[in-house]
Design an enzyme around this catalytic site. Structure first.
Site, mmCIF file in Angstrom:
data_model
loop_
_atom_site.group_PDB
_atom_site.id
_atom_site.type_symbol
_atom_site.label_atom_id
_atom_site.label_comp_id
_atom_site.label_asym_id
_atom_site.label_seq_id
_atom_site.Cartn_x
_atom_site.Cartn_y
_atom_site.Cartn_z
ATOM 1 N N ASP A 204 32.749 53.117 67.260
ATOM 2 C CA ASP A 204 34.121 53.368 66.815
ATOM 3 C C ASP A 204 34.803 54.379 67.726
ATOM 4 O O ASP A 204 35.990 54.269 68.018
ATOM 5 C CB ASP A 204 34.121 53.913 65.379
ATOM 6 C CG ASP A 204 33.688 52.853 64.376
ATOM 7 O OD1 ASP A 204 33.405 51.704 64.808
ATOM 8 O OD2 ASP A 204 33.625 53.176 63.167
ATOM 9 N N GLU B 127 34.210 54.967 70.920
ATOM 10 C CA GLU B 127 34.592 54.332 72.186
ATOM 11 C C GLU B 127 35.840 53.475 71.994
ATOM 12 O O GLU B 127 36.745 53.460 72.833
ATOM 13 C CB GLU B 127 33.431 53.490 72.723
ATOM 14 C CG GLU B 127 32.317 54.340 73.310
ATOM 15 C CD GLU B 127 31.037 53.539 73.564
ATOM 16 O OE1 GLU B 127 30.502 53.647 74.667
ATOM 17 O OE2 GLU B 127 30.600 52.815 72.651
ATOM 18 N N SER C 165 47.284 25.794 43.827
ATOM 19 C CA SER C 165 46.288 26.585 43.116
ATOM 20 C C SER C 165 45.017 25.739 42.988
ATOM 21 O O SER C 165 44.920 24.698 43.638
ATOM 22 C CB SER C 165 46.870 26.974 41.764
ATOM 23 O OG SER C 165 45.968 27.780 41.087
ATOM 24 N N LEU C 166 44.069 26.158 42.166
ATOM 25 C CA LEU C 166 42.826 25.397 42.012
ATOM 26 C C LEU C 166 42.530 25.182 40.540
ATOM 27 O O LEU C 166 42.794 26.051 39.719
ATOM 28 C CB LEU C 166 41.652 26.171 42.632
ATOM 29 C CG LEU C 166 41.609 26.294 44.154
ATOM 30 C CD1 LEU C 166 40.533 27.297 44.565
ATOM 31 C CD2 LEU C 166 41.325 24.942 44.793
ATOM 32 N N GLU D 123 32.616 27.807 49.434
ATOM 33 C CA GLU D 123 33.055 29.096 49.979
ATOM 34 C C GLU D 123 33.167 30.108 48.843
ATOM 35 O O GLU D 123 33.455 29.723 47.718
ATOM 36 C CB GLU D 123 34.473 28.982 50.591
ATOM 37 C CG GLU D 123 34.613 27.974 51.684
ATOM 38 C CD GLU D 123 36.080 27.688 52.033
ATOM 39 O OE1 GLU D 123 36.982 28.382 51.510
ATOM 40 O OE2 GLU D 123 36.308 26.764 52.825
ATOM 41 N N LYS E 145 35.123 32.655 46.531
ATOM 42 C CA LYS E 145 36.521 32.720 46.111
ATOM 43 C C LYS E 145 36.928 34.193 46.097
ATOM 44 O O LYS E 145 36.506 34.955 45.229
ATOM 45 C CB LYS E 145 36.675 32.102 44.728
ATOM 46 C CG LYS E 145 38.100 32.041 44.249
ATOM 47 C CD LYS E 145 38.160 31.185 42.995
ATOM 48 C CE LYS E 145 39.549 31.104 42.417
ATOM 49 N NZ LYS E 145 40.279 32.355 42.309
ATOM 50 N N ASP F 29 38.915 37.520 45.638
ATOM 51 C CA ASP F 29 39.837 37.970 44.602
ATOM 52 C C ASP F 29 40.944 38.806 45.240
ATOM 53 O O ASP F 29 40.964 40.023 45.145
ATOM 54 C CB ASP F 29 39.062 38.782 43.567
ATOM 55 C CG ASP F 29 39.841 38.928 42.282
ATOM 56 O OD1 ASP F 29 40.883 38.266 42.150
ATOM 57 O OD2 ASP F 29 39.408 39.711 41.423
ATOM 58 N N GLU G 39 43.614 34.920 52.385
ATOM 59 C CA GLU G 39 43.613 35.832 51.249
ATOM 60 C C GLU G 39 43.626 37.261 51.793
ATOM 61 O O GLU G 39 42.780 37.612 52.615
ATOM 62 C CB GLU G 39 42.314 35.558 50.467
ATOM 63 C CG GLU G 39 42.394 35.780 49.008
ATOM 64 C CD GLU G 39 43.204 34.729 48.253
ATOM 65 O OE1 GLU G 39 43.684 33.728 48.837
ATOM 66 O OE2 GLU G 39 43.397 34.953 47.056
ATOM 67 N N TYR H 202 41.314 30.321 55.344
ATOM 68 C CA TYR H 202 40.497 29.162 54.987
ATOM 69 C C TYR H 202 41.248 27.843 54.966
ATOM 70 O O TYR H 202 40.705 26.832 54.567
ATOM 71 C CB TYR H 202 39.845 29.384 53.614
ATOM 72 C CG TYR H 202 40.826 29.854 52.553
ATOM 73 C CD1 TYR H 202 41.725 28.973 51.970
ATOM 74 C CD2 TYR H 202 40.862 31.189 52.162
ATOM 75 C CE1 TYR H 202 42.630 29.392 51.033
ATOM 76 C CE2 TYR H 202 41.772 31.623 51.220
ATOM 77 C CZ TYR H 202 42.661 30.726 50.655
ATOM 78 O OH TYR H 202 43.562 31.152 49.722
ATOM 79 N N LYS I 147 34.290 29.493 38.386
ATOM 80 C CA LYS I 147 34.564 30.886 38.032
ATOM 81 C C LYS I 147 33.301 31.551 37.496
ATOM 82 O O LYS I 147 32.609 31.006 36.650
ATOM 83 C CB LYS I 147 35.673 30.962 36.973
ATOM 84 C CG LYS I 147 37.016 30.426 37.455
ATOM 85 C CD LYS I 147 37.607 31.242 38.588
ATOM 86 C CE LYS I 147 38.308 32.498 38.128
ATOM 87 N NZ LYS I 147 39.637 32.265 37.547
ATOM 88 N N CYS J 198 44.121 63.457 12.078
ATOM 89 C CA CYS J 198 44.440 63.100 13.467
ATOM 90 C C CYS J 198 43.768 64.100 14.409
ATOM 91 O O CYS J 198 43.933 65.315 14.240
ATOM 92 C CB CYS J 198 45.952 63.140 13.681
ATOM 93 S SG CYS J 198 46.420 63.001 15.416
ATOM 94 N N CYS K 130 46.662 66.401 16.080
ATOM 95 C CA CYS K 130 47.541 67.348 15.371
ATOM 96 C C CYS K 130 47.004 67.748 14.008
ATOM 97 O O CYS K 130 47.589 68.616 13.352
ATOM 98 C CB CYS K 130 48.948 66.761 15.236
ATOM 99 S SG CYS K 130 49.024 65.356 14.114
ATOM 100 N N CYS L 2 48.069 58.048 12.689
ATOM 101 C CA CYS L 2 48.453 59.424 12.397
ATOM 102 C C CYS L 2 49.808 59.379 11.687
ATOM 103 O O CYS L 2 50.700 58.642 12.088
ATOM 104 C CB CYS L 2 48.547 60.214 13.698
ATOM 105 S SG CYS L 2 49.478 61.748 13.569
ATOM 106 N N CYS M 27 53.517 64.830 16.419
ATOM 107 C CA CYS M 27 52.142 64.765 16.933
ATOM 108 C C CYS M 27 52.185 64.801 18.463
ATOM 109 O O CYS M 27 52.827 63.960 19.092
ATOM 110 C CB CYS M 27 51.456 63.490 16.455
ATOM 111 S SG CYS M 27 49.847 63.256 17.228
#
Ligand code: IVH
Length: 513
Positions: free
Chosen positions: A45, A47, A94-95, A124, A126, A128, A183, A235, A323, A417, A420, A435, A441
């Site tokens: 990093d 370098e 969408s899927l 593959e 998925k 998020d 994504e 993808y 899922k 509560c 209070c 309460c 409160c």
């Protein structure tokens, strides 16, 4: 004569600088590719940073040689002020979801019956995150857009440019015109760090890495996006000059050669059963990745077969999303505290031994109400399974009764509560115990103020828990209307609040009048 000499030398120096700048840009792009795409860096990093510093210095000395696609120019230009609409070259679909092996096999049977021939699949992870479409013209990043409604998205080009794993310039052999879909996501560690910083600053937390990525991308100031660690994977090809690859497997390999990161650990499956095995193995993969995946995607491999199957207006018939069930973790209940909400409802909350769950460390879980605690029979000292349902505060799913020692203590709803000391009531037919001190409160007041300042409320930026707590402790505010009498000096005197933040807060409060 001397002047002419100077001129020639100047030109030579300029020419040298030009050549060195170009050489450095090529070298940096090469190392970015090794690092981000192939995941196989060849230099450290430090370098890499030195190459970058050298390039920055040369560009600073030769402003005429600065180019918009230089690796130093990820954060460039002014804040955009808006996100103009962009029509996608084809809908970002969408899927359809499947939740079990049986459902996936049924999907495979439908596909194979429609095609009347054997089918191979690509599986593959998925990711998020949130979908983006990125267009390259002459190999250079030209436009990046969010998914929007699938047909028209919002342009977020300056923000996407700051994502280091999105190439600004494609590699040799890439088509002259290309739009890819991928994504954008926030790696787990970056998400946790961001929420820790926000908590310390009294800002609202992001519920999950996806919300954090979305919030980071929809920033009017790209410098804010640049300060967030985002990454991207690609993808799908939405549009290109020339013939697209014949299979999803070739497409992923091609994208990678052109300079894009692609989903890790994708595999080719010879049958839907093999695809289902790979999906089941995804649960183990999930634990090893540095970012959230919420399932696996199964795609028909051959493009001609995909085209024959087609799509509905919402989803392709050639793909399905497997899922994962919500992640669960086992931990111990150390205490059950009772918090008081904006409407006075008392919510029992389990205080837990910290445990990692779906990308964050969990220390509290909601027990919702008295009936819930009774029904689950959660006791202090119990081992419990916790799960996240998209919320910041996860919930207790069930007690691991086999681990009881006999020392566990059942919970009793307090009759006063905890904030209070007023009496509490539970009205017939209601799950909530409340309460009765609506007027004064402090816990109700605190939550009411936070609700007032929240985004769905008056959206007052900078009025988070840290500030509200101080305002209440100093007796500066007794209800929401008091906020509008606050001046800069009173606010500037609060902890961790400077003159500038105080001025901003007064302005934000004013704007909500
Ligand atoms: S394919 C026609 N592949 O999941 C192609 N989507 O729940 C449709 N996603 O909107 C998308 N990883 O944002 C595909 N490897 C992957 C994905 C993926 C994440 C997202 C995508 C989509 C959502 C559907």
């Amino acid at each position: 004569m001397a002047a002419a000499d100077e001129g020639t030398r100047g030109q030579e120096a300029g020419g040298d600088a030009r050549a060195e700048i170009e050489r450095l840009r090529r070298l940096i792009r090469h190392h970015e590719y090794l690092y981000y795409v192939l995941d196989a860096p060849e230099i450290s990093d430090e370098e890499f940073d030195q190459l970058m510093e050298r390039l920055k210095a040369l560009e600073a000395a030769h402003p005429e040689l600065v180019a918009p696609d230089s690796p130093t120019r990820r954060v460039g230009g002014a804040r955009s002020g808006e996100f103009p609409p962009v029509r996608h070259p084809q809908p970002l679909l969408s899927l359809d979801d499947v939740f079990s092996r049986e459902e996936l096999l049924a999907f495979g049977r439908r596909v194979e019956a429609a095609l009347g021939e054997p089918v191979e699949y690509v599986v593959e992870p998925k990711i998020d995150g949130l979908s983006v479409a990125v267009t390259y013209e002459d190999g250079r990043l030209a436009v990046a857009a969010t998914r929007g409604d699938g047909l028209v998205g919002e342009e977020v080009t300056p923000n996407v440019r700051t994502v280091r794993s999105v190439p600004l310039v494609l590699r040799e052999g890439a088509p002259r015109r290309l739009t890819v879909r991928g994504e954008v996501y926030m790696p787990r560690e970056a998400f946790e760090r961001l929420n820790e910083e926000r908590e310390a600053a009294g800002l609202p937390l992001f519920a999950n890495p996806r919300n954090a990525a979305a919030g980071s991308l929809r920033q009017l100031d790209p410098a804010v996006t640049a300060g967030r660690t985002l990454a991207a994977l690609f993808y799908q090809i939405l549009d290109m000059e020339g013939e697209p690859p014949g299979t999803q497997a070739e497409l992923l390999e091609q994208l990678r050669r052109w300079g894009f990161r692609t989903p890790p650990a994708w595999r080719l499956a010879r049958s839907i059963e093999e695809a289902a095995d790979l999906c089941e193995a995804g649960a183990a993969l999930r634990a090893t990745l540095p970012f959230q995946i919420d399932g696996m995607v199964v795609k028909v491999n051959r493009r001609d077969q995909q085209e024959r199957l087609g799509a509905t207006s919402k989803v392709p018939r050639w793909a399905a999303a497997w899922k994962f069930p919500a992640e669960e973790a086992l931990t111990v209940v150390r205490a059950i505290e009772v918090s008081v909400g904006r409407t006075g409802a008392l919510t029992p909350v389990a205080v837990l031994d910290p445990v990692r769950l779906a990308g964050t460390t969990v220390t509290h879980a909601s027990l919702h109400n008295e009936d819930y605690v009774r029904e689950k029979d959660v006791r202090v000292g119990d081992h419990v399974w916790v799960r996240k349902a998209g919320e910041i505060i996860p919930e207790v799913v069930r007690v691991e009764v086999a681990l009881r020692s006999g020392e566990e203590e059942p919970f009793r709803m307090p009759d006063r509560c905890p904030a209070c000391g007023a009496a509490v009531v539970r009205l017939p037919g209601e799950a909530a115990t409340r309460c009765t001190n609506r007027a004064s409160c402090p816990a109700q007041l605190r939550e009411a103020l936070l609700h007032w300042a929240s985004r769905p409320g008056m959206d007052i930026d900078g009025l988070g828990p840290a500030v509200v707590d101080q305002l209440l402790a100093r007796g500066l505010v007794h209800d929401a209307s008091d906020l509008y009498a606050l001046g800069v000096p009173a606010l500037a005197a609060l902890e961790r609040m400077g003159q500038k933040s105080a001025e901003n807060l007064v302005r934000a409060i004013d704007a909500s009048r």
